[in-house]
Design a protein around this motif. Structure first.
Motif, PDB file in Angstrom:
ATOM      1  N   THR A  40       0.844  -1.195   0.000  1.00  0.00           N
ATOM      2  CA  THR A  40       0.000   0.000   0.000  1.00  0.00           C
ATOM      3  C   THR A  40       0.880   1.246   0.000  1.00  0.00           C
ATOM      4  OG1 THR A  40      -1.707  -1.173   1.244  1.00  0.00           O
ATOM      5  CG2 THR A  40      -1.811   1.245   1.229  1.00  0.00           C
ATOM      6  N   ASP A  41       0.606   2.167  -0.902  1.00  0.00           N
ATOM      7  CA  ASP A  41       1.378   3.411  -1.005  1.00  0.00           C
ATOM      8  C   ASP A  41       0.513   4.562  -0.491  1.00  0.00           C
ATOM      9  OD1 ASP A  41       2.995   5.511  -1.587  1.00  0.00           O
ATOM     10  OD2 ASP A  41       3.270   5.045  -3.712  1.00  0.00           O
ATOM     11  N   LEU A  42       0.610   4.843   0.814  1.00  0.00           N
ATOM     12  CA  LEU A  42      -0.223   5.875   1.414  1.00  0.00           C
ATOM     13  C   LEU A  42       0.100   7.263   0.867  1.00  0.00           C
ATOM     14  CD1 LEU A  42      -0.295   4.790   5.181  1.00  0.00           C
ATOM     15  CD2 LEU A  42      -2.093   4.527   3.464  1.00  0.00           C
ATOM     16  N   GLN A  43       1.384   7.511   0.545  1.00  0.00           N
ATOM     17  CA  GLN A  43       1.763   8.842   0.077  1.00  0.00           C
ATOM     18  C   GLN A  43       1.105   9.199  -1.247  1.00  0.00           C
ATOM     19  OE1 GLN A  43       6.061   8.176   0.423  1.00  0.00           O
ATOM     20  NE2 GLN A  43       6.170   9.926   1.808  1.00  0.00           N
ATOM     21  N   ASN A  44       0.783   8.208  -2.052  1.00  0.00           N
ATOM     22  CA  ASN A  44       0.165   8.460  -3.347  1.00  0.00           C
ATOM     23  C   ASN A  44      -1.363   8.449  -3.295  1.00  0.00           C
ATOM     24  OD1 ASN A  44       2.340   9.035  -5.002  1.00  0.00           O
ATOM     25  ND2 ASN A  44       2.811   6.877  -5.335  1.00  0.00           N
ATOM     26  N   THR A  45      -1.919   8.485  -2.083  1.00  0.00           N
ATOM     27  CA  THR A  45      -3.367   8.556  -1.937  1.00  0.00           C
ATOM     28  C   THR A  45      -3.881   9.861  -2.540  1.00  0.00           C
ATOM     29  OG1 THR A  45      -3.231   7.293   0.132  1.00  0.00           O
ATOM     30  CG2 THR A  45      -5.281   8.510  -0.295  1.00  0.00           C
ATOM     31  N   LYS A  46      -4.950   9.762  -3.323  1.00  0.00           N
ATOM     32  CA  LYS A  46      -5.536  10.941  -3.969  1.00  0.00           C
ATOM     33  C   LYS A  46      -6.896  11.256  -3.342  1.00  0.00           C
ATOM     34  CE  LYS A  46      -2.262  11.510  -7.042  1.00  0.00           C
ATOM     35  NZ  LYS A  46      -1.363  12.693  -6.997  1.00  0.00           N
ATOM     36  N   LYS A  47      -6.962  12.385  -2.641  1.00  0.00           N
ATOM     37  CA  LYS A  47      -8.197  12.881  -2.045  1.00  0.00           C
ATOM     38  C   LYS A  47      -8.071  14.400  -1.933  1.00  0.00           C
ATOM     39  CE  LYS A  47      -9.560   8.982   0.912  1.00  0.00           C
ATOM     40  NZ  LYS A  47      -9.781   8.552   2.333  1.00  0.00           N
ATOM     41  N   ASP A  48      -9.086  15.042  -1.412  1.00  0.00           N
ATOM     42  CA  ASP A  48      -8.993  16.457  -1.119  1.00  0.00           C
ATOM     43  C   ASP A  48      -8.444  16.611   0.296  1.00  0.00           C
ATOM     44  OD1 ASP A  48      -9.242  19.140  -0.610  1.00  0.00           O
ATOM     45  OD2 ASP A  48     -11.307  19.323  -1.307  1.00  0.00           O
ATOM     46  N   PHE A  49      -7.132  16.965   0.393  1.00  0.00           N
ATOM     47  CA  PHE A  49      -6.475  17.101   1.692  1.00  0.00           C
ATOM     48  C   PHE A  49      -6.415  18.570   2.156  1.00  0.00           C
ATOM     49  CE2 PHE A  49      -4.901  12.959   0.209  1.00  0.00           C
ATOM     50  CZ  PHE A  49      -5.209  12.193   1.326  1.00  0.00           C
ATOM     51  N   ILE A  50      -7.358  19.350   1.733  1.00  0.00           N
ATOM     52  CA  ILE A  50      -7.687  20.695   2.238  1.00  0.00           C
ATOM     53  C   ILE A  50      -6.754  21.795   1.729  1.00  0.00           C
ATOM     54  CG2 ILE A  50      -8.193  22.102   4.277  1.00  0.00           C
ATOM     55  CD1 ILE A  50      -8.638  19.511   5.836  1.00  0.00           C
ATOM     56  N   PHE A  51      -5.422  21.640   1.896  1.00  0.00           N
ATOM     57  CA  PHE A  51      -4.495  22.720   1.554  1.00  0.00           C
ATOM     58  C   PHE A  51      -3.409  22.253   0.593  1.00  0.00           C
ATOM     59  CE2 PHE A  51      -5.892  24.047   5.863  1.00  0.00           C
ATOM     60  CZ  PHE A  51      -6.411  25.302   5.540  1.00  0.00           C
ATOM     61  N   ASP A  52      -3.029  23.169  -0.330  1.00  0.00           N
ATOM     62  CA  ASP A  52      -1.782  22.989  -1.081  1.00  0.00           C
ATOM     63  C   ASP A  52      -0.614  23.262  -0.129  1.00  0.00           C
ATOM     64  OD1 ASP A  52      -3.191  22.589  -3.455  1.00  0.00           O
ATOM     65  OD2 ASP A  52      -3.142  24.725  -3.978  1.00  0.00           O
ATOM     66  N   LEU A  53       0.502  22.590  -0.355  1.00  0.00           N
ATOM     67  CA  LEU A  53       1.700  22.824   0.448  1.00  0.00           C
ATOM     68  C   LEU A  53       2.712  23.633  -0.347  1.00  0.00           C
ATOM     69  CD1 LEU A  53       2.272  19.351   2.163  1.00  0.00           C
ATOM     70  CD2 LEU A  53       0.885  21.281   2.933  1.00  0.00           C
ATOM     71  N   ASP A  54       3.286  24.649   0.292  1.00  0.00           N
ATOM     72  CA  ASP A  54       4.333  25.444  -0.358  1.00  0.00           C
ATOM     73  C   ASP A  54       5.570  24.606  -0.642  1.00  0.00           C
ATOM     74  OD1 ASP A  54       2.732  27.711  -0.120  1.00  0.00           O
ATOM     75  OD2 ASP A  54       3.563  28.202   1.847  1.00  0.00           O
ATOM     76  N   ALA A  55       5.939  23.787   0.335  1.00  0.00           N
ATOM     77  CA  ALA A  55       7.159  22.998   0.191  1.00  0.00           C
ATOM     78  C   ALA A  55       7.075  21.741   1.045  1.00  0.00           C
ATOM     79  CB  ALA A  55       8.379  23.817   0.590  1.00  0.00           C
ATOM     80  N   VAL A  56       7.576  20.663   0.505  1.00  0.00           N
ATOM     81  CA  VAL A  56       7.720  19.406   1.240  1.00  0.00           C
ATOM     82  C   VAL A  56       8.963  18.722   0.709  1.00  0.00           C
ATOM     83  CG1 VAL A  56       6.205  18.186  -0.380  1.00  0.00           C
ATOM     84  CG2 VAL A  56       6.607  17.234   1.894  1.00  0.00           C
ATOM     85  N   GLY A  57       9.721  18.103   1.588  1.00  0.00           N
ATOM     86  CA  GLY A  57      10.942  17.462   1.120  1.00  0.00           C
ATOM     87  C   GLY A  57      11.845  17.071   2.268  1.00  0.00           C
ATOM     88  N   ILE A  58      13.152  17.211   2.053  1.00  0.00           N
ATOM     89  CA  ILE A  58      14.133  16.783   3.048  1.00  0.00           C
ATOM     90  C   ILE A  58      15.145  17.911   3.280  1.00  0.00           C
ATOM     91  CG2 ILE A  58      13.868  14.330   2.549  1.00  0.00           C
ATOM     92  CD1 ILE A  58      16.343  14.464   0.811  1.00  0.00           C
ATOM     93  N   ALA A  59      15.707  17.943   4.487  1.00  0.00           N
ATOM     94  CA  ALA A  59      16.666  18.990   4.853  1.00  0.00           C
ATOM     95  C   ALA A  59      17.802  18.377   5.657  1.00  0.00           C
ATOM     96  CB  ALA A  59      15.969  20.085   5.665  1.00  0.00           C
ATOM     97  N   LYS A  60      18.880  19.160   5.816  1.00  0.00           N
ATOM     98  CA  LYS A  60      20.064  18.752   6.567  1.00  0.00           C
ATOM     99  C   LYS A  60      20.671  17.471   5.992  1.00  0.00           C
ATOM    100  CE  LYS A  60      20.372  19.817  10.953  1.00  0.00           C
ATOM    101  NZ  LYS A  60      20.973  21.158  10.901  1.00  0.00           N
ATOM    102  N   VAL A  61      20.712  17.405   4.672  1.00  0.00           N
ATOM    103  CA  VAL A  61      21.319  16.260   3.990  1.00  0.00           C
ATOM    104  C   VAL A  61      22.779  16.606   3.702  1.00  0.00           C
ATOM    105  CG1 VAL A  61      21.232  14.728   1.995  1.00  0.00           C
ATOM    106  CG2 VAL A  61      19.109  15.716   2.924  1.00  0.00           C
TER     107      VAL A  61
END
Length: 309
Positions: A40-61
């Protein structure tokens, strides 16, 4: 008298038994799939999750990187600290985090030299890999450069903290921002004015955050050297890794001849940046580590040249 020493070696349980002693248990029954395509790939779930996100990712790499420089050493390996992000529409639950580091490793194994043009290619490919409309990469690293003593000409290595940030948008194209933070010497004009002799000085930390024009050509101008020169040429004196006595005399006298308040530094550096055509906007800040106060002295100036158009 001879004394015979008897060693009584402790009898230990084997490693598996030791692990059980400290809480390990045998694996339980496995019922979930091990095939990736069946998971199951929860991250690829498609629904209306209320808000667009400005940024998502990884830091301190942290990652080894290669960079080029107009100052010796002209090619160097250093350590970069990355932040990798993209926006996310509200109909997506999450992003694929592994794709960020996957692409970074692919570039590293192909002898990637971190540059403005290289990061532009990186961000565009990252957006495509993530199936997003944009992507952003930011990398901060220590940049080393040779510095000679003004009299002895003995050479050592100085360094400044450099940052490169490139944002790609499928509609608006690229936005490029660079930052350099370096150390200088400042001598207090007020102290020089009121004292019978001498004047207190301090170490100043100048940070220049700059937005580059779209036509900036890094093959013609190294932004790192340009920003370093803007900071150091307006200081009371430059910082040196190697100073013999004749060098120290020259640097000390130069500082006395060029007193600077923290306010003076940011205005003078800003004037130099203003005159560079490939800079659209900038912020200059300076923090002086005061030698006769417990506090630091700070100043900053922000200017947007595009407002003049």
């Amino acid at each position: 008298m001879n004394i015979t020493k008897v060693n009584h070696k402790k009898a230990l349980p084997n490693k598996k038994e030791r692990h059980k002693l400290f809480g390990s248990v045998d694996p339980g029954p496995k019922t979930k799939p091990v095939d990736k395509h069946k998971m199951t790939d929860l991250q690829n779930t498609k629904k209306d999750f209320i808000f667009d996100l400005d940024a998502v990712g990884i830091a301190k790499v942290k990652h080894p990187i290669q960079i080029s420089s107009s100052l010796a050493p002209t090619f160097q390996t250093t350590i970069g600290e990355f932040t990798l992000t993209s926006s996310l529409d509200k109909d997506s639950k999450g992003t694929n985090m592994s794709r960020f580091t996957e692409q970074l490793h692919e570039y590293h194994t192909s002898n990637f030299v971190v540059s403005i043009n290289g990061l532009k290619k990186f961000t565009k490919e990252l957006a495509q890999r993530l199936k997003q409309k944009d992507a952003c990469v930011e990398v901060t690293f220590p940049w080393f450069f040779e510095r000679k003593g003004p009299s002895s000409e003995l050479t050592g290595l100085n360094h400044a903290d450099a940052t490169m940030k490139v944002h790609y948008d499928v509609v608006y194209g690229y936005d490029t921002e660079v930052t350099l933070a370096g150390m200088i010497t400042t001598l207090c004009p007020c102290s020089k004015e009121i004292s019978e002799y001498s004047a207190h000085n301090q170490r100043g930390n100048v940070t220049m955050q700059v937005s580059l024009a779209e036509d900036y050509d890094e093959n013609q101008v190294d932004w790192k050297e340009a920003l370093l020169e803007a900071a150091e040429s307006n200081a009371s004196a430059r910082i040196h890794p190697v100073l013999k006595r004749p060098d120290e005399k020259m640097v000390t006298e130069q500082a006395f001849e060029n007193p600077r308040f923290v306010e003076d530094i940011v205005r003078l550096v800003a004037a130099d940046l203003y005159e560079l055509d490939y800079i659209k906007k900038f912020k200059v800040s300076c923090r002086n580590e005061e030698s006769i106060h417990l506090h630091d002295a700070i100043a900053s100036v922000t200017y947007d040249k595009t407002n003049e158009e």
